[in-house]
Design a protein around this motif. Sequence first.
Motif, short mmCIF file in Angstrom:
data_model
loop_
_atom_site.label_atom_id
_atom_site.label_comp_id
_atom_site.label_asym_id
_atom_site.label_seq_id
_atom_site.Cartn_x
_atom_site.Cartn_y
_atom_site.Cartn_z
N LEU A 48 16.81 21.10 119.78
CA LEU A 48 17.41 21.99 120.78
C LEU A 48 18.65 21.36 121.40
O LEU A 48 19.66 22.03 121.63
CB LEU A 48 16.41 22.30 121.90
CG LEU A 48 15.40 23.41 121.68
CD1 LEU A 48 14.47 23.50 122.88
CD2 LEU A 48 16.09 24.76 121.44
N ARG A 49 18.57 20.05 121.68
CA ARG A 49 19.71 19.37 122.29
C ARG A 49 20.90 19.38 121.33
O ARG A 49 22.04 19.64 121.72
CB ARG A 49 19.32 17.93 122.66
CG ARG A 49 20.20 17.31 123.73
CD ARG A 49 19.64 16.02 124.26
NE ARG A 49 18.41 16.21 125.01
CZ ARG A 49 17.20 15.81 124.60
NH1 ARG A 49 17.07 15.19 123.45
NH2 ARG A 49 16.14 16.03 125.33
N GLU A 50 20.62 19.11 120.04
CA GLU A 50 21.69 19.13 119.03
C GLU A 50 22.29 20.53 118.92
O GLU A 50 23.52 20.70 118.85
CB GLU A 50 21.15 18.69 117.67
CG GLU A 50 20.87 17.21 117.57
CD GLU A 50 20.21 16.83 116.25
OE1 GLU A 50 20.07 17.72 115.37
OE2 GLU A 50 19.84 15.66 116.09
N PHE A 51 21.41 21.55 118.89
CA PHE A 51 21.89 22.93 118.78
C PHE A 51 22.76 23.29 119.97
O PHE A 51 23.84 23.88 119.82
CB PHE A 51 20.70 23.89 118.68
CG PHE A 51 21.07 25.34 118.86
CD1 PHE A 51 21.81 26.00 117.89
CD2 PHE A 51 20.70 26.04 120.00
CE1 PHE A 51 22.18 27.34 118.06
CE2 PHE A 51 21.06 27.37 120.18
CZ PHE A 51 21.80 28.02 119.20
N MET A 65 28.04 24.64 122.06
CA MET A 65 29.08 24.49 123.08
C MET A 65 30.40 24.04 122.45
O MET A 65 31.48 24.55 122.80
CB MET A 65 28.62 23.53 124.17
CG MET A 65 27.52 24.11 125.04
SD MET A 65 26.99 23.01 126.38
CE MET A 65 28.40 23.09 127.49
N GLU A 66 30.34 23.09 121.49
CA GLU A 66 31.56 22.65 120.80
C GLU A 66 32.17 23.81 120.01
O GLU A 66 33.39 23.99 119.97
CB GLU A 66 31.22 21.50 119.84
CG GLU A 66 30.69 20.24 120.52
CD GLU A 66 31.78 19.30 120.96
OE1 GLU A 66 32.96 19.58 120.69
OE2 GLU A 66 31.45 18.28 121.59
N HIS A 67 31.32 24.59 119.37
CA HIS A 67 31.72 25.74 118.56
C HIS A 67 32.48 26.76 119.43
O HIS A 67 33.61 27.16 119.12
CB HIS A 67 30.44 26.35 117.96
CG HIS A 67 30.60 27.62 117.22
ND1 HIS A 67 29.52 28.34 116.75
CD2 HIS A 67 31.69 28.35 116.86
CE1 HIS A 67 29.94 29.43 116.13
NE2 HIS A 67 31.25 29.46 116.19
N ILE A 68 31.86 27.16 120.55
CA ILE A 68 32.49 28.13 121.45
C ILE A 68 33.79 27.57 122.03
O ILE A 68 34.80 28.28 122.15
CB ILE A 68 31.51 28.53 122.57
CG1 ILE A 68 30.33 29.33 121.98
CG2 ILE A 68 32.22 29.34 123.66
CD1 ILE A 68 29.21 29.61 122.97
N VAL A 106 25.73 25.54 109.94
CA VAL A 106 24.74 24.66 110.59
C VAL A 106 23.80 25.45 111.49
O VAL A 106 22.59 25.24 111.49
CB VAL A 106 25.46 23.53 111.37
CG1 VAL A 106 24.48 22.73 112.23
CG2 VAL A 106 26.18 22.59 110.39
N HIS A 107 24.34 26.39 112.28
CA HIS A 107 23.46 27.20 113.14
C HIS A 107 22.44 27.98 112.31
O HIS A 107 21.29 28.16 112.74
CB HIS A 107 24.29 28.20 113.97
CG HIS A 107 25.21 27.57 114.97
ND1 HIS A 107 24.92 26.40 115.63
CD2 HIS A 107 26.44 27.96 115.44
CE1 HIS A 107 25.91 26.09 116.45
NE2 HIS A 107 26.84 27.02 116.35
N ARG A 108 22.87 28.44 111.14
CA ARG A 108 21.95 29.21 110.28
C ARG A 108 20.82 28.34 109.75
O ARG A 108 19.76 28.85 109.38
CB ARG A 108 22.73 29.86 109.14
CG ARG A 108 23.57 31.04 109.62
CD ARG A 108 24.35 31.70 108.48
NE ARG A 108 24.94 32.96 108.93
CZ ARG A 108 26.24 33.24 108.90
NH1 ARG A 108 27.09 32.34 108.42
NH2 ARG A 108 26.68 34.41 109.32
N LEU A 147 14.02 25.67 114.48
CA LEU A 147 13.69 25.58 115.91
C LEU A 147 12.67 26.64 116.29
O LEU A 147 11.74 26.37 117.07
CB LEU A 147 14.97 25.75 116.75
CG LEU A 147 15.98 24.60 116.69
CD1 LEU A 147 17.26 24.98 117.43
CD2 LEU A 147 15.40 23.31 117.28
N ILE A 148 12.81 27.84 115.76
CA ILE A 148 11.85 28.92 116.03
C ILE A 148 10.47 28.53 115.52
O ILE A 148 9.46 28.71 116.22
CB ILE A 148 12.33 30.25 115.39
CG1 ILE A 148 13.59 30.76 116.11
CG2 ILE A 148 11.23 31.31 115.44
CD1 ILE A 148 14.35 31.83 115.33
#
Length: 218
Positions: free
Chosen positions: A195-198, A203-206, A87-89, A95-96
């Motif tokens: 950005l809010r979702e990311f 934070m959940e990931h970490i 998902v981050h990928r 976002l960029i």
Amino acid sequence: MNLSDQTVGRIALSLPGATRIFHTYNIDFCCGGRISLRQAAERAGLHVDKLVAELEALPAASSEQRDWREASNDELIEHILTRYHDVHRQQLPELIRMARRVEQVHGDRESCPNGLADLLMDIHQEMESHMQKEEQILFPMLRSGLGAQAQGPIAVMRHEHDDHGENLEQVMLLTDDITPPKGACTTWRALYTGLREFREDLMEHIHLENNLLFERAG
């Protein structure tokens, strides 16, 4: 042990919905997951009894909600890969792109988050390097039951997680806590929603890695 003396990370794992409350009050449950709720409340300028009351009022977990404490390492790692790494990928390039567009069109406005696109580029590069180290080195070790030998790589990943947390703080500073200004265009609003979702996903990931996966490897 009552809630106020439990660690923020433990509460985030054990109480479905707790992370939503922590997001509301900007309480760090991922990199800062090892401090007690009482300490976290003090840092956030909140009365701990108010937090405890909100947490105790959360509805019980539904049967569909997975308690990841009961998952095997294989299941947990697979979840992290598909729910967060993949998902981050997808999230960061978009976002960029949106941040560049907003800066190009609205760069002369005082409320424009100038520098955000470059910051997101840095985050993208750092996270790609970080995720590859997990995928190629650390996760295979943990899948093979080599947790005791993985303490070095885990220490490096925890340190990089702290760096990710500092990057998120920079994002919050640049964007007025991810709050679009009055009259923001559609792209600007979409950027901040993303950005809010990311931020919440990261934070959940970490949190799952620091407070569950890595703790098991001790």
